[in-house]
Enzyme design. Structure first.
Site, PDB file in Angstrom:
ATOM      1  N   ASN A 115       0.976  -1.187  -0.196  1.00  0.00           N
ATOM      2  CA  ASN A 115      -0.286   0.048   0.194  1.00  0.00           C
ATOM      3  C   ASN A 115       0.880   1.174  -0.119  1.00  0.00           C
ATOM      4  O   ASN A 115       1.615   1.401   1.030  1.00  0.00           O
ATOM      5  CB  ASN A 115      -1.029   0.072   1.326  1.00  0.00           C
ATOM      6  CG  ASN A 115      -1.812   1.260   1.497  1.00  0.00           C
ATOM      7  OD1 ASN A 115      -1.639   2.005   0.733  1.00  0.00           O
ATOM      8  ND2 ASN A 115      -2.226   1.303   2.746  1.00  0.00           N
ATOM      9  N   LYS A 140       0.034   4.148  -0.355  1.00  0.00           N
ATOM     10  CA  LYS A 140      -0.557   5.289   0.280  1.00  0.00           C
ATOM     11  C   LYS A 140      -0.501   6.795  -0.566  1.00  0.00           C
ATOM     12  O   LYS A 140      -0.166   6.418  -1.778  1.00  0.00           O
ATOM     13  CB  LYS A 140       0.083   5.602   1.701  1.00  0.00           C
ATOM     14  CG  LYS A 140      -0.114   4.469   2.676  1.00  0.00           C
ATOM     15  CD  LYS A 140       0.129   4.626   4.092  1.00  0.00           C
ATOM     16  CE  LYS A 140       0.093   3.385   4.884  1.00  0.00           C
ATOM     17  NZ  LYS A 140      -0.037   3.348   6.054  1.00  0.00           N
ATOM     18  N   HIS A 186      -9.571   1.203   4.728  1.00  0.00           N
ATOM     19  CA  HIS A 186      -8.206   1.774   5.520  1.00  0.00           C
ATOM     20  C   HIS A 186      -8.448   2.586   6.528  1.00  0.00           C
ATOM     21  O   HIS A 186      -9.341   3.484   6.422  1.00  0.00           O
ATOM     22  CB  HIS A 186      -7.262   2.245   4.474  1.00  0.00           C
ATOM     23  CG  HIS A 186      -5.882   2.111   5.188  1.00  0.00           C
ATOM     24  ND1 HIS A 186      -5.516   3.074   6.078  1.00  0.00           N
ATOM     25  CD2 HIS A 186      -4.949   1.172   4.973  1.00  0.00           C
ATOM     26  CE1 HIS A 186      -4.196   2.857   6.428  1.00  0.00           C
ATOM     27  NE2 HIS A 186      -3.827   1.493   5.901  1.00  0.00           N
ATOM     28  N   GLU A 205      -6.889   4.971   7.749  1.00  0.00           N
ATOM     29  CA  GLU A 205      -6.683   6.476   7.422  1.00  0.00           C
ATOM     30  C   GLU A 205      -7.807   7.000   6.500  1.00  0.00           C
ATOM     31  O   GLU A 205      -8.388   8.272   6.921  1.00  0.00           O
ATOM     32  CB  GLU A 205      -5.439   6.486   6.810  1.00  0.00           C
ATOM     33  CG  GLU A 205      -4.115   6.202   7.517  1.00  0.00           C
ATOM     34  CD  GLU A 205      -2.946   5.534   6.622  1.00  0.00           C
ATOM     35  OE1 GLU A 205      -2.938   5.597   5.517  1.00  0.00           O
ATOM     36  OE2 GLU A 205      -2.134   4.996   7.492  1.00  0.00           O
ATOM     37  N   GLU A 265      -5.605  -4.699  10.604  1.00  0.00           N
ATOM     38  CA  GLU A 265      -4.594  -3.674  10.885  1.00  0.00           C
ATOM     39  C   GLU A 265      -4.809  -2.996  12.255  1.00  0.00           C
ATOM     40  O   GLU A 265      -5.508  -1.918  12.137  1.00  0.00           O
ATOM     41  CB  GLU A 265      -4.463  -2.718   9.638  1.00  0.00           C
ATOM     42  CG  GLU A 265      -4.231  -3.332   8.339  1.00  0.00           C
ATOM     43  CD  GLU A 265      -3.701  -2.562   7.278  1.00  0.00           C
ATOM     44  OE1 GLU A 265      -2.214  -2.524   6.972  1.00  0.00           O
ATOM     45  OE2 GLU A 265      -4.245  -1.292   7.153  1.00  0.00           O
ATOM     46  N   GLY A 320       2.679   2.079  10.826  1.00  0.00           N
ATOM     47  CA  GLY A 320       3.852   2.866  10.691  1.00  0.00           C
ATOM     48  C   GLY A 320       4.230   3.244  11.986  1.00  0.00           C
ATOM     49  O   GLY A 320       5.205   4.508  11.992  1.00  0.00           O
ATOM     50  N   SER A 336       3.439  -2.442  10.345  1.00  0.00           N
ATOM     51  CA  SER A 336       4.658  -2.561  10.634  1.00  0.00           C
ATOM     52  C   SER A 336       5.295  -3.787  10.304  1.00  0.00           C
ATOM     53  O   SER A 336       6.111  -4.331  10.708  1.00  0.00           O
ATOM     54  CB  SER A 336       5.089  -2.245  12.034  1.00  0.00           C
ATOM     55  OG  SER A 336       4.897  -0.880  12.328  1.00  0.00           O
TER      56      SER A 336
END
Ligand code: PGA
Length: 245
Positions: free
Chosen positions: A8, A10, A93, A95, A163, A169, A208
């Site tokens: 991904n 992003k 996702h 985000e 996730e 991250g 991660s």
């Protein structure tokens, strides 16, 4: 089930980074992995990424609208992504849930749209750090599955990605026990709702994942692949994760 290793990117990637896709495609061709490989690039790169990937790896998108077409300025439909060369799309996702207010119902509508357009989907779920501290990780994931995974679509066209938000991250990876517990719970939620049809849904872990922890994570029961952010941007790191399968 064949594992699925998905990158991904992003909001990263310009034309100058297409060489990374080319390198990943070349390494998959040289040493065919025991996994399906996908890179989800920004929409602006889909067509050119699909060209350099030359069908050796899949190219995916990171979001889609639920409508086919119409007066939705700035939005991109699943049909457009498919037309551009995508074979899959990430929906829900964290985000997008956080920064764009996407609800479970919106995510389910997007997953349905992707299926309508003939795209595979990776539907993302996962708890926040405070939800985990409150002992709610399993119930949050169950609620997200209930709301975000649509009925009336070919279930096997969907993968789920677990996730945990606190792992994205951050370099903080859940313990193997935590991953195994949540993945088993996801499998059970799917089985309760869809019975044996749910056996074909791959459950990816994301957050991660790096070359040095991929092998251990991918070996855990019910981990059917990985969704990889930061480590998917460089071909060498991503190839090492694919190699860990
Ligand atoms: P990360 O991102 O691998 O950089 O933690 C994962 C994701 O957000 O899909």
């Amino acid at each position: 089930m064949r594992p699925w290793i998905a990158g991904n990117w992003k909001m990263n990637g310009l034309s100058s980074q297409l060489g990374e896709i080319e390198a990943i495609a070349a390494s998959v061709m040289a040493a065919p992995p025991h996994a399906d490989v996908l890179i989800c690039v920004p929409a602006t790169l889909i067509t050119r990424a699909a060209q350099v990937a030359a069908a050796r790896i899949g190219i995916g998108a990171q979001n889609c609208d639920s409508e086919v077409s119409g007066a939705f300025t700035g939005d991109i439909s699943a049909e457009m992504l498919k037309d551009a060369g995508a074979s899959a799309v990430i929906v829900g996702h964290s985000e997008r849930r956080q920064h764009h207010g996407e609800t479970n119902a919106m995510v389910a509508a997007k997953a349905r749209a992707a299926w309508r357009a003939g795209l595979l989907t990776i539907i993302c779920i996962g708890e926040t750090e405070s939800q985990r501290k409150d002992g709610k990780a399993l119930s949050v994931c169950a609620d997200q599955i209930a709301g975000s995974v649509p009925d009336g679509v070919a279930l096997a066209a969907n993968a789920l990605a677990y996730e945990p938000l606190w792992a994205i991250g951050t370099g903080h990876v859940p313990t193997p026990e935590q991953i195994v517990q949540v993945h088993a719970h996801i499998r059970q939620c799917l089985a309760v709702r869809w019975g044996a049809a749910a056996d074909h849904v791959r459950i990816l872990y994301g957050g991660s994942v790096k070359p040095d922890n991929a092998r251990a994570i991918l070996a855990l029961p019910e981990v059917g692949g990985a969704l990889i952010g930061g480590a998917s941007l460089k071909a060498a790191e991503f190839e090492a994760i694919v190699g860990a399968v």
